[in-house]
Design a protein around this motif. Structure first.
Motif, mmCIF file in Angstrom:
data_model
loop_
_atom_site.group_PDB
_atom_site.id
_atom_site.type_symbol
_atom_site.label_atom_id
_atom_site.label_comp_id
_atom_site.label_asym_id
_atom_site.label_seq_id
_atom_site.Cartn_x
_atom_site.Cartn_y
_atom_site.Cartn_z
ATOM 1 N N ILE A 191 43.947 26.089 66.966
ATOM 2 C CA ILE A 191 44.334 24.961 66.149
ATOM 3 C C ILE A 191 43.185 24.434 65.306
ATOM 4 C CG2 ILE A 191 44.870 22.497 66.428
ATOM 5 C CD1 ILE A 191 46.955 23.523 68.510
ATOM 6 N N GLU A 192 41.980 24.496 65.874
ATOM 7 C CA GLU A 192 40.818 23.981 65.173
ATOM 8 C C GLU A 192 40.598 24.638 63.824
ATOM 9 O OE1 GLU A 192 37.330 23.000 67.146
ATOM 10 O OE2 GLU A 192 38.658 21.373 67.705
ATOM 11 N N GLU A 193 41.036 25.889 63.713
ATOM 12 C CA GLU A 193 40.792 26.583 62.459
ATOM 13 C C GLU A 193 41.790 26.165 61.389
ATOM 14 O OE1 GLU A 193 41.217 30.614 63.557
ATOM 15 O OE2 GLU A 193 39.587 30.461 65.008
ATOM 16 N N LYS A 194 42.813 25.418 61.775
ATOM 17 C CA LYS A 194 43.873 25.113 60.838
ATOM 18 C C LYS A 194 43.478 23.997 59.896
ATOM 19 C CE LYS A 194 45.971 28.257 62.611
ATOM 20 N NZ LYS A 194 46.253 29.458 61.855
ATOM 21 N N VAL A 195 44.020 24.055 58.699
ATOM 22 C CA VAL A 195 43.593 23.123 57.671
ATOM 23 C C VAL A 195 43.918 21.676 57.993
ATOM 24 C CG1 VAL A 195 43.683 22.575 55.235
ATOM 25 C CG2 VAL A 195 43.943 24.910 55.964
ATOM 26 N N CYS A 196 45.104 21.397 58.512
ATOM 27 C CA CYS A 196 45.456 19.978 58.553
ATOM 28 C C CYS A 196 45.609 19.373 59.933
ATOM 29 C CB CYS A 196 46.668 19.712 57.712
ATOM 30 S SG CYS A 196 47.749 21.080 57.616
ATOM 31 N N LEU A 197 45.181 20.043 60.954
ATOM 32 C CA LEU A 197 45.342 19.439 62.262
ATOM 33 C C LEU A 197 44.069 18.727 62.726
ATOM 34 C CD1 LEU A 197 48.032 19.617 63.741
ATOM 35 C CD2 LEU A 197 46.736 20.623 65.574
ATOM 36 N N ALA A 198 44.249 17.767 63.600
ATOM 37 C CA ALA A 198 43.103 17.042 64.140
ATOM 38 C C ALA A 198 43.256 16.979 65.647
ATOM 39 C CB ALA A 198 43.073 15.637 63.560
ATOM 40 N N HIS A 240 38.938 16.154 62.436
ATOM 41 C CA HIS A 240 39.587 17.086 61.519
ATOM 42 C C HIS A 240 38.551 17.677 60.573
ATOM 43 C CE1 HIS A 240 42.215 18.763 58.532
ATOM 44 N NE2 HIS A 240 41.660 18.032 57.614
ATOM 45 N N ALA A 241 38.509 18.992 60.500
ATOM 46 C CA ALA A 241 37.569 19.699 59.624
ATOM 47 C C ALA A 241 36.141 19.172 59.760
ATOM 48 C CB ALA A 241 38.028 19.620 58.162
ATOM 49 N N GLY A 242 35.732 18.893 61.009
ATOM 50 C CA GLY A 242 34.364 18.458 61.249
ATOM 51 C C GLY A 242 34.126 16.965 61.041
#
Ligand code: SF4
Ligand code: SF4
Lengths: 363, 85
Positions: B9-16, B57-59
């Motif tokens: 999931i972490e690699e996904k664009v919009c998940l947190a 989300h995204a770091g």
């Protein structure tokens, strides 16, 4: 799969109540159409068995829930053309497999083009620092990701990085919902609004939906409990004729959203018309860099010239995103189009509707 | 959510996903989940403290997780299940 919530007796009770409500007017002789906007909701609804449980009573429609899925073929072609020019591409992993009209990034990589997958867009600063080549970040994303992209631009400016730019393909959700209701024929009875987009924008931007269209909205989280509560809220609102924006994800979604994040977006970007796959051009639903940051715009920097191209033959992603068709109605579904050989973007991403159906759907 | 799910999931664009703050220094913080530590950016969150749970989300930490409100969700669920139609 089946009903994974079977151990949760409270949730079961809740769903049985929803069942009862659904036998009462106005639902007695028709199915409800609920659209989830977020791809992650699509996955939860399938994975935990909600779709199966409410079969024939609730029809779940997958909306424009994934920034990758709504990226038009033309924009994918722009990305490919950048790669072919020899710039170094940095992107989120999901985008790599999406086919453009002639090629995908994955194929470009096989041909030796430089493509870096990033999880945090700020990693592009490091990449740009370590090379003399031009680096272009493919800036797809909804409101959840846009503040991070804004931070990338501000940092790049502060650090005076000259060889970094972004291809701005960002899109905003509330404008798209309004467009969906006004311009595309569908029969949506309620919206399950995206949890993490709402963390940034808050409750207010959705208000126009109950007010103008009389359609209820619920902001929901992603656990089975959250989905159960969202469905319950929509069904009770319809029954009582009291459509509102109901926030059932208060543990992270505040009424006004994240104000600092919204300020960052405002500082770096302004509204613009953009093309969505399946919708065509939607006025003011995208973002472009403000004039003072325009040197970070890859579109200007590299003079990309790409013509519109038709959707992949046979692929109905556009209609799936607009809530008019289900993935299983696509003639290519699970035949020519699978997660290993995706034809359209909805089969590429883990949260794309077609891929979720392929993985968890039983129909 | 189990750890291997999380990685995907972490690699996904919009998940947190939620993390716990271990230490902070300026706009950066170290956060932990299932013993995995990672540096995150906290510039868009005011008032982050050690031991807070944040959604990442995204770091970037995009919001604090309100424990009270999380409890309310469960209470609400209990209430709804008890309510008679
Ligand atoms: S696949 Fe999921 S995470 Fe990736 S862009 Fe689509 S919805 Fe977002
Ligand atoms: S199954 Fe494949 S081809 Fe059909 S709509 Fe989905 S992504 Fe497009």
């Amino acid at each position: 799969m089946k009903n994974k919530f079977k151990d949760n007796s409270q949730l079961i009770q809740l769903l049985q109540q929803v069942d009862k409500l659904l036998t009462l007017s106005p639902f007695a002789d028709r199915q409800c159409n609920f659209m989830e906007i977020c791809g992650t909701h699509t996955v939860s609804i399938l994975k935990y068995g909600f779709r199966n449980y409410f079969k024939k009573r609730i029809n779940f429609l997958s909306g424009p829930g994934c920034p990758v899925c709504v990226t038009s073929q033309k924009d994918i072609d722009k990305v490919i053309s950048l790669a072919q020019m020899g710039v170094r591409i940095a992107t989120f992993g999901d985008l790599i497999k999406v086919p453009g009209s002639k090629s995908s990034l994955e194929e470009q990589m096989a041909l030796g083009k430089e493509v870096n997958v990033v999880y945090n867009p700020l990693d592009c600063l490091k990449i740009a620092d370590e090379t003399d080549e031009e680096v272009v970040f493919i800036a797809v994303g909804f409101e959840t990701t846009i503040p991070v992209i804004a931070s990338l631009i501000l940092d790049a400016k502060k650090l005076r990085i000259e060889n970094l730019s972004i291809l701005p393909l960002m899109k905003t959700i509330p404008t798209a919902l309004n467009f969906l209701l006004t311009n595309l024929e569908n029969e949506i009875d309620g919206f399950i609004c995206p949890g993490h987009v709402s963390v940034i924008i808050g409750e207010r931007p959705y208000k126009i939906i109950p007010e103008k269209y009389g359609i209820p909205c619920v902001i929901a989280g992603f656990e089975p409990v959250d989905i159960g509560l969202a469905i319950e809220s929509l069904v009770s609102q319809i029954r009582k004729h009291t459509p509102i924006v109901d926030n059932r994800y208060k543990r992270v979604v505040k009424e006004k959203g994240n104000i600092s994040a919204r300020r960052l977006i405002e500082e770096v970007f302004e509204k613009t018309d953009v093309e969505w796959r399946g919708f065509g051009e939607v006025p003011a639903s995208g973002l472009k860099l403000r004039e003072k940051f325009s040197k970070f715009d890859a579109e200007k920097k590299f003079n990309i010239n790409v013509k519109s191209s038709p959707e992949p033959e046979g692929c109905i992603c556009g209609e799936v995103i607009a809530g008019k068709k289900q993935p299983v109605e696509c003639p290519l579904f699970a035949k020519k189009c699978t997660p290993d050989t995706p034809i359209g973007p909805c089969m590429v991403s883990y949260e794309g509707a077609c891929s979720a159906f392929y993985k968890y759907g039983e129909e | 959510m189990v750890p291997d799910d999380r990685e995907k999931i972490e690699e996904k664009v919009c998940l947190a996903v939620p993390y716990r703050i271990i230490s902070k220094h300026g706009i950066k913080a170290v956060a932990d989940v299932f013993g995995i530590r990672k540096e995150i950016d906290i510039r868009i969150l005011d008032d982050v403290n050690v031991n807070d749970y944040v959604l990442v989300h995204a770091g970037f930490a995009i919001q604090k997780l309100d424990q009270e409100a999380a409890k309310t969700t469960l209470d609400l669920l209990r209430e709804i299940s008890e309510e008679q139609i």
